[in-house]
Design a protein around this motif. Structure first.
Motif, PDB file in Angstrom:
ATOM      1  N   GLU A 272       0.957  -1.168   0.019  1.00  0.00           N
ATOM      2  CA  GLU A 272       0.011   0.092  -0.124  1.00  0.00           C
ATOM      3  C   GLU A 272       0.994   1.278   0.084  1.00  0.00           C
ATOM      4  O   GLU A 272       2.050   1.190   0.657  1.00  0.00           O
ATOM      5  CB  GLU A 272      -0.966  -0.217   1.172  1.00  0.00           C
ATOM      6  N   VAL A 273       0.291   2.178  -0.693  1.00  0.00           N
ATOM      7  CA  VAL A 273       1.094   3.338  -0.936  1.00  0.00           C
ATOM      8  C   VAL A 273      -0.007   4.527  -0.801  1.00  0.00           C
ATOM      9  O   VAL A 273      -0.947   4.607  -1.638  1.00  0.00           O
ATOM     10  CB  VAL A 273       1.892   3.709  -2.189  1.00  0.00           C
ATOM     11  N   ALA A 274       0.008   5.544   0.204  1.00  0.00           N
ATOM     12  CA  ALA A 274      -0.878   6.518   0.136  1.00  0.00           C
ATOM     13  C   ALA A 274      -0.256   7.890   1.023  1.00  0.00           C
ATOM     14  O   ALA A 274       0.748   7.812   1.654  1.00  0.00           O
ATOM     15  CB  ALA A 274      -2.142   6.062   1.050  1.00  0.00           C
ATOM     16  N   ASP A 275      -0.885   9.052   0.950  1.00  0.00           N
ATOM     17  CA  ASP A 275      -0.697  10.206   1.628  1.00  0.00           C
ATOM     18  C   ASP A 275      -1.077   9.887   2.970  1.00  0.00           C
ATOM     19  O   ASP A 275      -1.621   8.860   3.417  1.00  0.00           O
ATOM     20  CB  ASP A 275      -1.693  11.237   1.029  1.00  0.00           C
ATOM     21  N   ARG A 276      -0.313  10.641   3.866  1.00  0.00           N
ATOM     22  CA  ARG A 276      -0.374  10.215   5.161  1.00  0.00           C
ATOM     23  C   ARG A 276      -1.718  10.302   5.797  1.00  0.00           C
ATOM     24  O   ARG A 276      -2.165   9.380   6.400  1.00  0.00           O
ATOM     25  CB  ARG A 276       0.621  11.335   5.956  1.00  0.00           C
ATOM     26  N   ASP A 277      -2.551  11.303   5.806  1.00  0.00           N
ATOM     27  CA  ASP A 277      -3.843  11.556   6.198  1.00  0.00           C
ATOM     28  C   ASP A 277      -4.832  10.434   5.708  1.00  0.00           C
ATOM     29  O   ASP A 277      -5.522   9.945   6.352  1.00  0.00           O
ATOM     30  CB  ASP A 277      -4.385  13.223   5.900  1.00  0.00           C
ATOM     31  N   ALA A 278      -4.641  10.238   4.432  1.00  0.00           N
ATOM     32  CA  ALA A 278      -5.487   9.023   3.664  1.00  0.00           C
ATOM     33  C   ALA A 278      -5.264   7.853   4.238  1.00  0.00           C
ATOM     34  O   ALA A 278      -6.112   6.972   4.483  1.00  0.00           O
ATOM     35  CB  ALA A 278      -5.249   9.097   2.308  1.00  0.00           C
ATOM     36  N   PHE A 279      -3.991   7.353   4.449  1.00  0.00           N
ATOM     37  CA  PHE A 279      -3.333   6.227   5.187  1.00  0.00           C
ATOM     38  C   PHE A 279      -4.109   5.950   6.473  1.00  0.00           C
ATOM     39  O   PHE A 279      -4.589   4.881   6.849  1.00  0.00           O
ATOM     40  CB  PHE A 279      -2.035   6.248   5.300  1.00  0.00           C
TER      41      PHE A 279
ATOM     42  N   ILE B 236      -2.090  -0.341  11.841  1.00  0.00           N
ATOM     43  CA  ILE B 236      -2.629   0.956  12.358  1.00  0.00           C
ATOM     44  C   ILE B 236      -3.490   0.558  13.899  1.00  0.00           C
ATOM     45  O   ILE B 236      -3.387   1.168  14.880  1.00  0.00           O
ATOM     46  CB  ILE B 236      -3.724   1.429  11.576  1.00  0.00           C
ATOM     47  N   SER B 237      -4.078  -0.629  13.825  1.00  0.00           N
ATOM     48  CA  SER B 237      -4.945  -0.916  14.944  1.00  0.00           C
ATOM     49  C   SER B 237      -3.965  -1.172  16.239  1.00  0.00           C
ATOM     50  O   SER B 237      -4.428  -1.366  17.437  1.00  0.00           O
ATOM     51  CB  SER B 237      -5.653  -2.233  14.779  1.00  0.00           C
ATOM     52  N   ALA B 238      -2.640  -1.493  16.157  1.00  0.00           N
ATOM     53  CA  ALA B 238      -1.750  -1.757  17.095  1.00  0.00           C
ATOM     54  C   ALA B 238      -1.193  -0.626  17.733  1.00  0.00           C
ATOM     55  O   ALA B 238      -0.374  -0.692  18.656  1.00  0.00           O
ATOM     56  CB  ALA B 238      -0.775  -2.501  16.624  1.00  0.00           C
ATOM     57  N   ILE B 239      -1.557   0.700  17.151  1.00  0.00           N
ATOM     58  CA  ILE B 239      -0.855   1.763  17.837  1.00  0.00           C
ATOM     59  C   ILE B 239      -1.293   2.145  19.027  1.00  0.00           C
ATOM     60  O   ILE B 239      -2.604   2.283  19.192  1.00  0.00           O
ATOM     61  CB  ILE B 239      -0.877   3.096  16.597  1.00  0.00           C
ATOM     62  N   PRO B 240      -0.562   2.277  20.090  1.00  0.00           N
ATOM     63  CA  PRO B 240      -1.197   2.559  21.221  1.00  0.00           C
ATOM     64  C   PRO B 240      -1.971   3.813  21.243  1.00  0.00           C
ATOM     65  O   PRO B 240      -1.513   4.686  20.708  1.00  0.00           O
ATOM     66  CB  PRO B 240       0.029   2.684  22.238  1.00  0.00           C
ATOM     67  N   GLU B 241      -3.183   4.038  22.037  1.00  0.00           N
ATOM     68  CA  GLU B 241      -3.993   5.023  22.415  1.00  0.00           C
ATOM     69  C   GLU B 241      -3.832   5.756  23.614  1.00  0.00           C
ATOM     70  O   GLU B 241      -3.960   4.938  24.517  1.00  0.00           O
ATOM     71  CB  GLU B 241      -5.317   4.586  21.977  1.00  0.00           C
ATOM     72  N   PRO B 242      -3.334   7.011  23.378  1.00  0.00           N
ATOM     73  CA  PRO B 242      -2.932   7.695  24.672  1.00  0.00           C
ATOM     74  C   PRO B 242      -4.256   8.047  25.655  1.00  0.00           C
ATOM     75  O   PRO B 242      -3.948   8.162  26.833  1.00  0.00           O
ATOM     76  CB  PRO B 242      -2.128   9.016  24.320  1.00  0.00           C
ATOM     77  N   ASN B 243      -5.099   7.966  25.089  1.00  0.00           N
ATOM     78  CA  ASN B 243      -6.476   8.353  25.760  1.00  0.00           C
ATOM     79  C   ASN B 243      -6.999   6.938  26.117  1.00  0.00           C
ATOM     80  O   ASN B 243      -7.585   6.233  25.341  1.00  0.00           O
ATOM     81  CB  ASN B 243      -7.471   9.145  24.948  1.00  0.00           C
ATOM     82  N   PRO B 244      -6.933   6.685  27.597  1.00  0.00           N
ATOM     83  CA  PRO B 244      -7.702   5.393  28.179  1.00  0.00           C
ATOM     84  C   PRO B 244      -9.134   5.166  27.882  1.00  0.00           C
ATOM     85  O   PRO B 244      -9.767   4.019  27.815  1.00  0.00           O
ATOM     86  CB  PRO B 244      -7.123   5.354  29.671  1.00  0.00           C
ATOM     87  N   LYS B 245      -9.879   6.295  27.679  1.00  0.00           N
ATOM     88  CA  LYS B 245     -11.157   6.398  27.449  1.00  0.00           C
ATOM     89  C   LYS B 245     -11.643   6.030  26.183  1.00  0.00           C
ATOM     90  O   LYS B 245     -12.719   5.591  25.786  1.00  0.00           O
ATOM     91  CB  LYS B 245     -11.754   7.691  27.799  1.00  0.00           C
TER      92      LYS B 245
ATOM     93  N   GLU C 272      -6.570   7.803   7.822  1.00  0.00           N
ATOM     94  CA  GLU C 272      -7.922   7.663   8.138  1.00  0.00           C
ATOM     95  C   GLU C 272      -8.414   6.603   7.430  1.00  0.00           C
ATOM     96  O   GLU C 272      -9.852   6.127   7.895  1.00  0.00           O
ATOM     97  CB  GLU C 272      -8.372   8.890   7.339  1.00  0.00           C
ATOM     98  N   ASN C 273      -8.278   5.970   6.318  1.00  0.00           N
ATOM     99  CA  ASN C 273      -8.845   5.016   5.424  1.00  0.00           C
ATOM    100  C   ASN C 273      -7.687   3.998   4.850  1.00  0.00           C
ATOM    101  O   ASN C 273      -7.745   4.068   3.900  1.00  0.00           O
ATOM    102  CB  ASN C 273      -9.523   5.650   4.441  1.00  0.00           C
ATOM    103  N   PRO C 274      -7.130   3.123   5.874  1.00  0.00           N
ATOM    104  CA  PRO C 274      -6.252   2.276   5.236  1.00  0.00           C
ATOM    105  C   PRO C 274      -6.903   1.095   4.627  1.00  0.00           C
ATOM    106  O   PRO C 274      -8.011   0.555   4.912  1.00  0.00           O
ATOM    107  CB  PRO C 274      -5.565   1.510   6.613  1.00  0.00           C
ATOM    108  N   LYS C 275      -6.640   0.650   3.334  1.00  0.00           N
ATOM    109  CA  LYS C 275      -7.331  -0.175   2.582  1.00  0.00           C
ATOM    110  C   LYS C 275      -6.675  -1.586   2.613  1.00  0.00           C
ATOM    111  O   LYS C 275      -7.582  -2.619   2.236  1.00  0.00           O
ATOM    112  CB  LYS C 275      -7.425   0.203   1.146  1.00  0.00           C
ATOM    113  N   HIS C 276      -5.302  -1.884   2.927  1.00  0.00           N
ATOM    114  CA  HIS C 276      -4.986  -3.409   2.931  1.00  0.00           C
ATOM    115  C   HIS C 276      -5.103  -3.857   4.374  1.00  0.00           C
ATOM    116  O   HIS C 276      -4.894  -3.141   5.273  1.00  0.00           O
ATOM    117  CB  HIS C 276      -3.527  -3.382   2.468  1.00  0.00           C
ATOM    118  N   PRO C 277      -5.396  -5.203   4.312  1.00  0.00           N
ATOM    119  CA  PRO C 277      -5.673  -5.751   5.718  1.00  0.00           C
ATOM    120  C   PRO C 277      -4.536  -5.782   6.516  1.00  0.00           C
ATOM    121  O   PRO C 277      -4.639  -5.594   7.755  1.00  0.00           O
ATOM    122  CB  PRO C 277      -6.032  -7.047   5.378  1.00  0.00           C
ATOM    123  N   TYR C 278      -3.406  -5.635   5.961  1.00  0.00           N
ATOM    124  CA  TYR C 278      -2.151  -5.592   6.795  1.00  0.00           C
ATOM    125  C   TYR C 278      -1.988  -4.026   7.276  1.00  0.00           C
ATOM    126  O   TYR C 278      -1.708  -3.993   8.481  1.00  0.00           O
ATOM    127  CB  TYR C 278      -0.951  -5.758   6.123  1.00  0.00           C
ATOM    128  N   SER C 279      -2.276  -3.056   6.606  1.00  0.00           N
ATOM    129  CA  SER C 279      -2.100  -1.754   7.232  1.00  0.00           C
ATOM    130  C   SER C 279      -3.240  -1.616   8.302  1.00  0.00           C
ATOM    131  O   SER C 279      -2.935  -1.089   9.109  1.00  0.00           O
ATOM    132  CB  SER C 279      -2.392  -0.889   5.828  1.00  0.00           C
TER     133      SER C 279
END
Length: 324
Positions: A237-244, A257-266, A246-253
């Motif tokens: 996959e290749v995309a602009d940063r914001d598009a990547f 992204i889902s593994a990025i730690p979320e700083p807000n615990p809520k 906000e809307n990743p299209k490949h299952p690997y991508s």
């Protein structure tokens, strides 16, 4: 329209693992890079991301011809560097530099800081001794190092300071392109932020173009204009940063992204858990190389290799489902 500084076309790098007999055609190869294409516009940062062993660092070295590609072309300012003679390649070296991942191993422990930064100038630039010394001082100030440290040796510096020395060495010959090979992965988090901000400031000041190699999506989100994702020697996959993001299209991508730690615990993000191990680059699976771990794989994924095609402006994906 943006001017392209670097074009990589159908690049391949296979490493032989063993020698077969003279009469045998059977040879085993590590398919580190298996036909990839991308470009980098002048003045931008392309982030190249993926898991360890996917071929990111090999790509950076093949682009600079630090290792010879098996097939494909690398065009720098529309010039095929694969066809350059040793003398012509040496002249082109000053335009293409690299900052290595390990600041401990990439600096010569026997040389003082002044000598480390000055060495590329001695090779590539026609400067007097006084001019070289003045440039060393200027670059040390630009990367945040005290000029009084120029007579010290690398072991007298912290990891972050050593990486600044490596960046200073790359800047010494006025390059146009710098390959940043995981330049902050060996540093503490607080130091990472300082070095990343420095890299961005230097890009503006020196009019630089970056290929930024990393496995950290948080880092690549901070520093990149566009993002390319590698998996097992392929760009998926290749995309602009914001598009990547906000809307990743490949299952690997999507899984990355889902593994990025979320700083807000809520806030809760739905994790995509990948099962199984990464296949061997010596014997990658047929079809889509990700299908053995893909949660949405269909039958054609197992037999037909998807092409990297444009799904919308500036967004390319190699996935049968995304290409429908």
């Amino acid at each position: 329209m943006a001017e392209q500084l670097l074009q990589v076309e159908n690049l391949k790098k296979w490493f032989p693992t063993k020698d077969a007999s003279v009469l045998s055609k059977d040879k085993s190869y590590v398919k580190a890079i298996d036909v990839i294409s991308f470009f980098i516009n002048k003045g931008e940062t392309l982030g190249l991301v993926g898991e360890s062993g996917c071929g990111k660092s090999t790509t950076g070295r093949a682009v600079l011809r630090l290792i010879e590609a098996t097939e494909g072309r690398v065009l720098f300012e529309n010039q095929d560097i694969g066809n350059l003679s040793s003398r012509s390649l040496k002249k082109k070296r000053k335009d293409m530099q690299i900052v290595f991942q390990d600041p401990y191993a990439s600096l010569n422990p026997r040389l003082k800081v002044k000598q480390i930064i000055e060495e590329p100038m001695t090779i590539h630039l026609k400067l007097s001794k006084k001019e070289r010394e003045e440039r060393v001082k200027q670059i040390m100030q630009d990367v945040g190092l005290n000029v009084h440290y120029m007579d010290r040796y690398p072991h007298e510096f912290s990891g972050g300071q050593r990486q600044r020395i490596g960046i200073a060495r790359a800047l010494a010959v006025h390059p146009k392109l710098i390959i940043m090979d995981e330049p902050v992965s060996a540093l503490d988090v607080s130091v990472q932020a300082q070095v990343l901000n420095l890299i961005q400031d230097l890009q503006v000041k020196y009019d630089l173009t970056y290929l930024f190699i990393t496995h950290n999506l948080s880092v690549v989100k901070h520093i990149s204009n566009r993002i390319a994702v590698m998996y097992l020697g392929k760009i998926v996959e290749v995309a602009d940063r914001d598009a990547f993001f906000e809307n990743p299209k490949h299952p690997y991508s999507q899984a990355l992204i889902s593994a990025i730690p979320e700083p807000n615990p809520k806030l809760k993000r739905e994790r995509v858990i990948l099962k199984g191990d990464i296949p061997s680059p010596i014997d990658p699976p047929a079809g889509c190389r990700f299908h053995t771990r893909c949660p949405v794989a269909i039958e054609s994924c197992m037999t037909v290799e998807p092409e990297l095609v444009v799904t919308e402006e500036g967004h390319q994906v190699a996935c049968h489902l995304a290409n429908r």
